[in-house]
Structures are given as structure tokens and as C-alpha cells.
Design an enzyme around this catalytic site. Structure first.
Site, PDB file in Angstrom:
ATOM      1  N   HIS A 243       0.797  -1.239   0.000  1.00 30.28           N
ATOM      2  CA  HIS A 243       0.000   0.000   0.000  1.00 30.28           C
ATOM      3  C   HIS A 243       0.832   1.294   0.000  1.00 30.28           C
ATOM      4  CE1 HIS A 243      -3.396  -2.550   1.268  1.00 30.28           C
ATOM      5  NE2 HIS A 243      -2.636  -3.007   2.249  1.00 30.28           N
TER       6      HIS A 243
HETATM    7  C1  BDR Z   1      -3.072   0.749   5.372  1.00 32.49           C
HETATM    8  O1  BDR Z   1      -3.281   0.200   6.668  1.00 32.49           O
HETATM    9  C2  BDR Z   1      -2.054  -0.133   7.262  1.00 32.49           C
HETATM   10  O2  BDR Z   1      -2.124  -1.374   7.892  1.00 32.49           O
HETATM   11  C3  BDR Z   1      -1.021  -0.073   6.176  1.00 32.49           C
HETATM   12  O3  BDR Z   1       0.220   0.366   6.703  1.00 32.49           O
HETATM   13  C4  BDR Z   1      -1.587   0.904   5.187  1.00 32.49           C
HETATM   14  O4  BDR Z   1      -1.204   2.224   5.486  1.00 32.49           O
HETATM   15  C5  BDR Z   1      -3.751  -0.161   4.366  1.00 32.49           C
HETATM   16  O5  BDR Z   1      -5.116  -0.256   4.628  1.00 32.49           O
END
Ligand code: BDR
Ligand code: CA
Length: 313
Positions: A243
Site C-alpha cells: 500500500h
Molecule cells: C493501510 O493500513 C495499514 O495497515 C497499512 O500500513 C496501510 O497504510 C492499508 O489499509
């Protein structure tokens, strides 16, 4: 001399945050003015410590790290240890950082930096819940017009939610903060699950990190191998979504991505859809456009870019 874009990374490391930080620090096109930690994947004490451990691992103990808000604006903190482990970076054992946390609070750092740097020259890169950014905006509304742009990871629409059926983690944890940021009028680019779920850490891509033969390449491969276990089981995919590095990659090469300028509103009332990013994709309302909502990525190009920047650390 490369023309450097000035950024502040607001983060809750987190495996994918770690890769985003490394990518930014490996990029001569970006000048990281500071890292502001926020409570999210794990509590603040750990996200602040992890931010410093990552700077040291990258050989960049000179980057100032600030601790920010330890809980959302109006709610109890929800964390994600089931994804990132108890430490937030399970899979690699980092030494206790030698560098010191900055004495200044992250909110004061954000406000002072935005006031002191020339107007419109600092980009904010939130990779976690938006508590720090929203708090700075509430406390010093004059900074809002001074922000060059915000490029953030958060939200989901066609891809639906990863923490509830309709909400993505970063927005769900602090929807009130997200509402403030999305309503601020700042130029906003959103990297939601719609795009990050197309950037999968396949075994071949992890091998490319490992094959760099550097400490950081190995650390990233080890971190992501652990992180993958949860996501591959959850999604039945070949790898986990990477992500947060999408934010940094977007700044480095926006041509890898495409999306649509749309209206995005944040749900803060309904228990059922709390934290949903309600996207007017088909322009069926007359609500004004407030965000570039990214939906596509050239995934191979994205991973090549990350690998190239990790090699520069
Ligand atoms: C987001 O949630 C976190 O767990 C990750 O780091 C990312 O920023 C994805 O949904
Ligand atoms: Ca994150």
C-alpha cells in the site's frame, strides 16, 4: 543537482510504511524534511521507535523523527497487530535505535515547517490515520493554504474495505480526521485499496529486493515475507498489497498511475459504514471534486521503481 521536492512523511510503521520510508530516503528527487509518527498499526511509542529504527537501517539517522498523536480525534485507537505483528515490524528484529526522538511534538513541527518554508513548497505524505494532519489543521488553520499538496494512502471504493466491509484501515481508525483533511480544500491525491490491491508482492518481486544484495534489500524482503503471510491467506492472492509505497512512487512517477478527479466524502455517522470513502465516481451529485482518486497502476513499473530506489540507499 536534482530539483528536490520537499516532503514530510506522516506514518505508522508498519511493514509497507517501512518500504515507503526506504523508497523516499533512496530518492534524490525527494527531500524528507522530517518523519512524523502517529498511532495506527501499533501504538505511538512503537510507530515512533520503528520510524527511527528504519532511518538508522537506511543509514539516515540525520532525518528528524517526531512523535505525534497517540489516539484518534474522537475514538479509541484501533490497531492492526494481526497484520503487522506485536512490534509493527514483525519479521525483522531491529536494534533499539540510538538516535533520539525530537523533543518537539509532531504537530508543532508540521505547523512550524509549513509556516517557515515558502508557501506551496511542502508536500505531506500521510501513510497512516490522518490524526496528525487534521490536528495541525485544526490548531493552525493558516497552514492549510501553505501546503503544496497531500498525497495519501487511504480509502477504498470499488475494492471495498479491508477492516470492515466498507472501510479501509487508515480512514476507519480516524474518520473525523479524514473528514477534516478531505474537506480542507488542499490539493489531494488518494491512493486507495483500488490501486494498492493491484501492487502485489509476488515471490518474484521479493526475489528482486533480495537480489539487490544490500542490507536494506534483505530487510525489505524479510519484512514483506512475514507481511505476505497474513494477506495471502486473507485474499488468496500471490502476494500482499504494497500500500504505502504507492504514495512515494506516485510522487516520483505519476505516469505509472491513473485515476479520476472526483468528490470523496467520509462517513462518520453510520455504524455500518463508518470510515467509508464515498466516491462520486460517475458524477451523480453536484458535490465539488476534492480528490484525485487513483485506481490503476503499472505494477511492474512500480516494483521496478521501488527496487531501483532501494538500491540507492
Ligand atoms: C493501510 O493500513 C495499514 O495497515 C497499512 O500500513 C496501510 O497504510 C492499508 O489499509
Ligand atoms: Ca501505514
Amino acid at each position: 543537482m536534482v530539483d528536490q521536492r520537499k516532503i514530510i512523511i506522516d506514518t505508522d510503521p508498519g511493514h509497507d510504511d517501512a518500504v515507503a520510508i526506504f523508497t523516499a530516503l533512496g530518492s534524490r528527487e525527494l527531500r524528507t524534511l522530517g518523519i512524523t509518527a502517529v498511532a495506527g498499526n501499533v501504538p505511538l511509542e512503537l510507530t515512533a521507535r520503528n520510524s527511527m529504527a528504519l532511518c538508522e537501517c537506511a543509514g539516515r539517522a540525520d532525518i528528524p523523527v517526531f512523535a505525534g498523536c497517540d489516539r484518534p480525534l474522537k475514538r479509541a485507537l484501533v490497531t492492526a497487530e494481526e497484520v503487522h505483528g506485536r512490534t509493527g515490524l514483525d519479521g525483522v528484529s531491529f536494534p533499539m535505535p540510538q538516535m533520539q526522538l525530537q523533543p518537539q511534538h509532531a504537530i508543532d513541527f508540521l505547523i512550524d515547517t509549513l509556516r517557515n518554508e515558502p508557501e506551496g513548497t511542502v508536500t505531506l505524505c500521510p501513510l497512516g490515520p490522518l490524526t496528525n494532519v487534521a490536528t495541525a489543521m485544526l490548531r493552525a488553520p493558516d497552514i492549510v493554504d501553505r501546503i503544496e499538496q497531500i498525497v495519501l494512502m487511504g480509502g477504498a471504493y470499488f475494492e471495498v474495505g479491508n477492516v470492515t466491509p466498507t472501510a479501509e484501515f487508515n480512514i476507519y481508525v480516524d474518520p473525523e480526521a479524514a473528514k477534516i483533511v478531505f474537506g480542507s480544500g488542499v490539493q489531494l491525491t488518494v491512493l486507495p485499496l483500488d490501486v494498492t490491491h493491484k501492487a502485489l508482492t509476488t515471490p518474484k518481486r521479493l526475489d528482486a529486493f533480495r537480489d539487490l544484495g544490500t542490507k536494506q534489500g534483505q530487510v525489505v524482503a524479510d519484512l514483506l515475507a512475514t507481511y505476505n503471510r497474513h494477506d495471502t491467506a486473507k485474499y488468496g492472492s500471490e502476494g500482499g498489497p504494497l500500500h504505502d509505497p504507492c504514495v512515494i512512487a506516485y510522487l516520483l512517477n505519476p505516469e505509472l498511475f491513473s485515476g479520476r478527479l472526483v468528490n470523496v466524502e467520509i462517513e462518520t455517522e453510520s455504524e455500518l459504514t463508518m470510515g467509508m470513502t464515498v466516491v462520486d465516481w460517475w458524477k451523480v451529485t453536484n458535490r465539488s471534486e476534492n480528490a484525485m482518486f487513483i485506481s490503476e497502476v503499472d505494477a511492474d513499473g512500480f516494483f521496478e521503481l521501488i527496487t531501483e530506489k532501494l538500491a540507492c540507499l
